[in-house]
Design a protein around this motif. Structure first.
Motif, PDB file in Angstrom:
ATOM      1  N   HIS A 158       0.828  -1.205   0.000  1.00  0.00           N
ATOM      2  CA  HIS A 158       0.000   0.000   0.000  1.00  0.00           C
ATOM      3  C   HIS A 158       0.861   1.252   0.000  1.00  0.00           C
ATOM      4  O   HIS A 158       1.893   1.314   0.669  1.00  0.00           O
ATOM      5  CB  HIS A 158      -0.890   0.060   1.255  1.00  0.00           C
ATOM      6  N   SER A 163      -4.530   5.986  -3.257  1.00  0.00           N
ATOM      7  CA  SER A 163      -5.331   4.794  -3.546  1.00  0.00           C
ATOM      8  C   SER A 163      -4.504   3.681  -4.174  1.00  0.00           C
ATOM      9  O   SER A 163      -5.041   2.639  -4.544  1.00  0.00           O
ATOM     10  CB  SER A 163      -6.474   5.176  -4.503  1.00  0.00           C
ATOM     11  N   ALA A 185      -6.937  -9.300  -4.545  1.00  0.00           N
ATOM     12  CA  ALA A 185      -7.844  -8.196  -4.869  1.00  0.00           C
ATOM     13  C   ALA A 185      -8.876  -8.010  -3.762  1.00  0.00           C
ATOM     14  O   ALA A 185      -9.169  -6.870  -3.359  1.00  0.00           O
ATOM     15  CB  ALA A 185      -8.531  -8.463  -6.204  1.00  0.00           C
ATOM     16  N   ARG A 190      -5.387  -3.204  -5.647  1.00  0.00           N
ATOM     17  CA  ARG A 190      -6.077  -2.622  -6.807  1.00  0.00           C
ATOM     18  C   ARG A 190      -5.292  -2.837  -8.096  1.00  0.00           C
ATOM     19  O   ARG A 190      -5.784  -2.496  -9.170  1.00  0.00           O
ATOM     20  CB  ARG A 190      -6.331  -1.129  -6.581  1.00  0.00           C
ATOM     21  N   CYS A 221      -9.569  -4.553 -11.148  1.00  0.00           N
ATOM     22  CA  CYS A 221      -8.218  -4.119 -10.845  1.00  0.00           C
ATOM     23  C   CYS A 221      -7.456  -3.814 -12.126  1.00  0.00           C
ATOM     24  O   CYS A 221      -7.945  -4.051 -13.234  1.00  0.00           O
ATOM     25  CB  CYS A 221      -7.476  -5.204 -10.047  1.00  0.00           C
ATOM     26  N   ASP A 247      -6.953  -3.015 -17.624  1.00  0.00           N
ATOM     27  CA  ASP A 247      -7.579  -2.121 -16.656  1.00  0.00           C
ATOM     28  C   ASP A 247      -9.062  -2.443 -16.584  1.00  0.00           C
ATOM     29  O   ASP A 247      -9.838  -2.061 -17.462  1.00  0.00           O
ATOM     30  CB  ASP A 247      -7.343  -0.676 -17.098  1.00  0.00           C
ATOM     31  N   ASN A 248      -9.452  -3.206 -15.571  1.00  0.00           N
ATOM     32  CA  ASN A 248     -10.860  -3.543 -15.351  1.00  0.00           C
ATOM     33  C   ASN A 248     -11.512  -4.101 -16.611  1.00  0.00           C
ATOM     34  O   ASN A 248     -12.564  -3.640 -17.053  1.00  0.00           O
ATOM     35  CB  ASN A 248     -11.628  -2.325 -14.843  1.00  0.00           C
ATOM     36  N   PHE A 271      -6.751   4.652 -10.417  1.00  0.00           N
ATOM     37  CA  PHE A 271      -6.984   3.811  -9.242  1.00  0.00           C
ATOM     38  C   PHE A 271      -8.213   4.272  -8.467  1.00  0.00           C
ATOM     39  O   PHE A 271      -8.869   3.454  -7.810  1.00  0.00           O
ATOM     40  CB  PHE A 271      -5.741   3.791  -8.344  1.00  0.00           C
ATOM     41  N   LEU A 274     -11.065   2.498 -10.036  1.00  0.00           N
ATOM     42  CA  LEU A 274     -11.136   1.101  -9.614  1.00  0.00           C
ATOM     43  C   LEU A 274     -11.787   0.996  -8.234  1.00  0.00           C
ATOM     44  O   LEU A 274     -12.603   0.103  -7.985  1.00  0.00           O
ATOM     45  CB  LEU A 274      -9.731   0.492  -9.584  1.00  0.00           C
ATOM     46  N   ALA A 275     -11.416   1.916  -7.338  1.00  0.00           N
ATOM     47  CA  ALA A 275     -12.018   1.914  -6.005  1.00  0.00           C
ATOM     48  C   ALA A 275     -13.514   2.186  -6.082  1.00  0.00           C
ATOM     49  O   ALA A 275     -14.319   1.542  -5.382  1.00  0.00           O
ATOM     50  CB  ALA A 275     -11.331   2.953  -5.120  1.00  0.00           C
ATOM     51  N   ARG A 278     -15.431  -0.868  -7.232  1.00  0.00           N
ATOM     52  CA  ARG A 278     -15.598  -1.877  -6.171  1.00  0.00           C
ATOM     53  C   ARG A 278     -16.698  -1.486  -5.192  1.00  0.00           C
ATOM     54  O   ARG A 278     -17.377  -2.346  -4.644  1.00  0.00           O
ATOM     55  CB  ARG A 278     -14.266  -2.079  -5.440  1.00  0.00           C
TER      56      ARG A 278
END
Length: 644
Positions: A158, A163, A185, A190, A221, A247-248, A271, A274-275, A278
Motif C-alpha cells: 500500500h 489509492s 484483490a 487494486r 483491478c 484495466d478492469n 486507481f 477502480l475503487a 468496487r
C-alpha cells in the motif's frame, strides 16, 4: 494526479545465467520507467538469472550471483520512488523458491514466492522449486543480503497516502482455477503485477491476453504482466516477450512480441475509478465471505509512489459512450436488439394494437421510430401498425417537418398531422397567458398539448405511446414535466445523445439511398425542441446546445459522474484533456457548472419516469441504477468546482 498512476511492463534483453549482464539491462529498463514517472515497473519471471536455467538453479554460485545482482539493482533504485518487481531464485531452509522481489528507493521490501508450479509439457518447475503456498506458512521474515524482509504470498502493498495498492502473483498462478490474485484483490490490491515466462505456441498469446483482461475485469483491478523474451534458451521452446497491461477488463497496452531489443510499455490507470467500481459492485464485497482465514500482511511502501504526470498513456475518450470502431457495427446492432426486445415485450404484454409516436424530425423521435419499425418486423406486424403523429407548432421548421414526413413515408407507417398552434392559443386564453411572453409557460403548453394528443390517440385505438426522450435529456432535466417527460414506454431512456447519432448513422448505412439521405440530414440538424418561432429565414432559432452547452461535453460529464463517482474537479481535468483541441478550459468549466446544477435540480423528473430498457452500464431509472432524493442539495459538488 486525481488517482492516476503510470504502470509499466518491461522486457529486457538478457543472457541465460549471465547475472551481471542481466542486471545492467534491468537497471536500464528501470531508469527508463522511472524517467517516465512510472509508479511501478514489472520485469519478467526470474529475470535476474533468466527463466530457462533449468538445473543450474541448484548451483549455489548462480543463486549467490542472483542475490548480489539483486543488491546491485536495489542500489540503482535509490533516489527514485518507482517500485520495481524483479524475479530471482531464493533458497530458504531446504527449499528453493521462484520469487519476485519488490524493490523501492534502494530497499528490498519483500519477496513473494510463486504458488502454482507447472509440471507438464515443456515446464518442470517442481523439479527445482517448491510452492510458496505451504499449509500454515503465512508470511515470514527472511534474510536477504543481511536485511530481514517479509516472505510470503499473502502480502498487499500500500501507498498510505493514496489509492495505490498492489499484490503479486507469478506466471502460472494466473492460469490456475482460483488465481492468488483473486484473493489479493479481495484483500485490497487494486493492481496485480505478474512477472511471467510464457512460451509462445500458436494461439497461446490470444488466450493469455484474454486471461489478463478477464482477471482484471473479475477483480476490478489493473493487471500488469511482463513475460520472458526471445533471449531465453530456445533449446525446446521459444519465449516471445509478451507484455500486457489491462484495466478492469480493458486492454490498456500491449507490447509487440518477438522483439530482440528491450521493450517498455506504459499505461496511465485510474486507481480512484477502480475503487469506485468496487464500491458499486456489490458482488465484489460479497465475495469477501469466501476469503480463507489467512493473515494477510498489509505492507506500507517505503515512499509515496509518483502520480501519473499526465494522461498520455490513459484511455480517456472524448465520447465514452460510443462503441470503438472495430466493434461499432456489432455493438450498435446489440443496442438496437435490446431496445427492440424491450418494446416488443411491452407491446405483447399490454396487447397493444398500435404503437403511437410523436415525430418531430429530430434525433430522438427518429431513433424511436426506427426501433418501432424493428418491433413490427420482430412481431410480424405491418409497418402500418405504427401511428406516427407530426404536430407542427410555433417553432416547427420546414426542414424538420419535411424530414419527418419523408421518413414516415419511406418506412411505410401511418402518418397523421395534427397542428397544435390553435389549441395552444386557446389554452393561453384559458389560463390567461399572453402568447407574446415567450416564457417557460409558452414552451411547456406546446409540449403538454402534444403529449395529450398522443395519449388520447393511444386510448382511442388501443395503442401504446412510445417515449422518445434520451439519457442526456433525462440527466439534464431537459424535458417538460408531464409533457415529453411522459410516455407508456421510453425506448431511448438509457441512450445518450452522442450515441443516438451513432445508431442513426448505423441504420442509415443499411437503408435505401433515399431513407439514408433523410436520416443523415436529421443527424446533421441542430438539436432543438422547436418551441420558439424560427428565425426570419425559416431556420431553427432555438438551439439546445446554445443554451446548455454541447452534448459531447454533457455526455462526457455524465459518464464519469455516474459510472465512476468522479469529483467535479477530476471531471474538469479529464474533460480539459479529452477536449483540448475542441473547447477552451473556461467554456468546459461553465458547461460542467450547468450540468451539476441541472442534474441536482431536476431529479424530481427522474423520480417518476416511465419504464424503459437499460442498454449500457448507465441508467438513471429510479427503480434500478440511480436512487437519489428529489430534493438533494448539490452545494458540495458545485463548491468543489468553484474552488478547483
Amino acid at each position: 494526479m486525481f488517482g492516476y498512476y503510470r504502470l509499466a511492463s518491461a522486457v529486457p534483453q538478457l543472457r541465460v545465467a549471465d547475472v551481471d549482464y542481466n542486471i545492467d539491462q534491468l537497471m536500464a529498463g528501470f531508469r527508463q520507467a522511472a524517467a517516465q514517472q512510472a509508479a511501478a515497473v514489472v520485469f519478467p519471471e526470474l529475470c535476474i538469472t533468466g527463466y530457462s536455467c533449468g538445473d543450474l538453479f541448484f548451483q549455489p554460485r548462480l543463486r549467490e550471483a542472483a542475490l548480489n545482482g539483486l543488491r546491485r539493482f536495489a542500489e540503482a533504485t535509490k533516489g527514485t520512488r518507482t517500485v520495481a518487481v524483479v524475479g530471482l531464485p531464493f533458497l530458504y531452509g531446504d527449499a528453493l523458491y521462484n520469487t519476485a522481489a519488490v524493490v523501492q528507493g534502494g530497499r528490498i521490501l519483500a519477496l513473494v514466492p510463486k504458488t502454482m508450479l507447472p509440471n507438464y509439457r515443456e515446464f518442470y518447475e517442481k523439479r527445482q522449486f517448491t510452492s510458496g503456498r505451504e499449509p500454515g506458512a503465512g508470511v515470514r521474515e527472511v534474510t536477504v543480503n543481511g536485511a530481514l524482509v517479509p516472505f510470503g504470498t499473502d502480502i498487499v502493498f500500500h501507498d498510505e497516502a493514496s489509492s495505490f495498492s498492489f499484490g503479486i502473483e507469478i506466471c502460472e498462478d494466473l492460469w490456475s482455477v482460483i488465481p492468488p490474485s483473486s484473493m489479493l484483490a479481495l484483500q485490497g490490491a487494486r493492481a496485480i503485477f505478474n512477472p511471467s515466462a510464457g512460451t509462445e505456441l500458436t494461439g497461446k498469446a490470444a488466450y493469455r491476453r484474454e486471461l489478463v483482461k478477464q482477471q482484471s475485469g473479475r477483480c476490478l483491478c489493473a493487471y500488469v504482466l511482463a513475460s520472458a523474451g526471445v533471449h531465453e534458451s530456445t533449446t525446446d521452446v521459444v519465449f516471445g516477450g509478451h507484455s500486457l497491461i489491462a484495466d478492469n477488463g480493458r486492454l490498456a497496452a500491449e507490447g509487440e512480441r518477438f522483439r530482440r531489443e528491450s521493450t517498455l510499455i506504459l499505461a496511465d490507470v485510474d486507481f480512484e475509478r477502480l475503487a469506485a467500481a468496487r464500491l458499486s459492485e456489490s458482488s465484489f464485497n460479497d465475495s469477501k465471505a469466501l476469503l480463507p482465514s489467512v493473515n494477510t500482511l498489509h505492507l506500507t511502501l517505503a515512499e509515496e509512489v509518483p502520480p501519473s504526470p499526465g494522461l498520455e498513456h490513459a484511455c480517456n475518450p472524448a465520447r465514452p459512450f460510443l462503441p470503438p470502431p472495430p466493434h461499432r457495427r456489432e455493438r450498435c446492432e446489440e443496442i438496437i436488439a435490446i431496445q427492440t426486445a424491450g418494446l416488443a415485450k411491452r407491446m405483447e404484454h399490454t396487447h397493444a394494437q398500435r404503437l403511437v409516436i410523436g415525430i418531430s424530425g429530430g434525433l430522438d423521435s427518429t431513433l424511436a421510430l426506427l426501433i418501432c419499425a424493428r418491433v413490427c418486423q420482430a412481431l410480424d406486424k405491418p409497418a402500418s401498425a405504427i401511428l406516427a403523429v407530426t404536430m407542427p407548432g410555433f417553432g416547427t421548421t420546414d426542414r424538420t417537418h419535411t424530414n419527418a414526413v419523408n421518413m414516415c413515408r419511406l418506412l411505410g407507417v401511418e402518418l397523421r398531422e395534427i397542428p397544435i398552434s390553435e389549441a395552444s392559443l386557446q389554452h393561453f386564453r384559458d389560463i390567461g397567458h399572453d402568447p407574446a411572453e415567450r416564457t417557460t409557460t409558452y414552451e411547456n403548453v406546446q409540449a403538454r398539448e402534444r403529449t395529450q394528443i398522443l395519449m388520447d390517440l393511444a386510448n382511442k385505438m388501443g395503442g401504446l405511446v412510445v417515449g422518445t426522450g434520451d439519457l442526456s435529456e433525462i440527466a439534464l432535466g431537459w424535458s417538460t414535466y408531464n409533457g415529453d417527460h411522459m410516455s407508456m414506454y421510453a425506448v431511448n431512456c438509457s441512450i445518450p445523445k452522442t450515441l443516438i447519432r451513432c445508431l442513426i448513422e448505423h441504420i442509415a448505412a443499411q437503408s435505401s439511398p433515399e431513407l439514408a439521405a433523410t436520416l443523415l440530414d436529421i443527424n446533421n440538424t441542430p438539436v432543438s425542441p422547436e418551441l420558439l418561432p424560427p428565425s426570419d429565414d425559416g431556420t431553427i432559432e432555438q438551439r439546445t446546445e446554445d443554451v446548455l452547452g454541447p452534448y459531447d461535453l454533457h455526455d462526457f460529464f455524465l459518464f464519469h459522474f455516474i459510472k465512476y463517482s468522479a469529483q467535479p474537479e477530476k471531471i474538469l481535468y479529464l474533460a480539459e484533456n479529452a477536449f483540448r483541441d475542441e473547447f477552451q478550459p473556461d467554456f468546459i468549466r461553465r458547461c460542467l457548472g450547468v450540468f451539476m446544477r441541472r442534474f441536482f435540480r431536476q431529479q424530481f423528473k427522474r423520480s417518476c419516469i416511465p419504464d424503459g430498457p437499460k442498454v449500457g452500464t448507465i441508467s438513471l431509472s429510479p427503480r434500478g441504477d440511480w436512487r437519489m432524493p428529489s430534493d438533494a442539495c448539490g452545494t458540495v459538488w458545485s463548491n468543489g468546482l468553484s474552488h478547483s
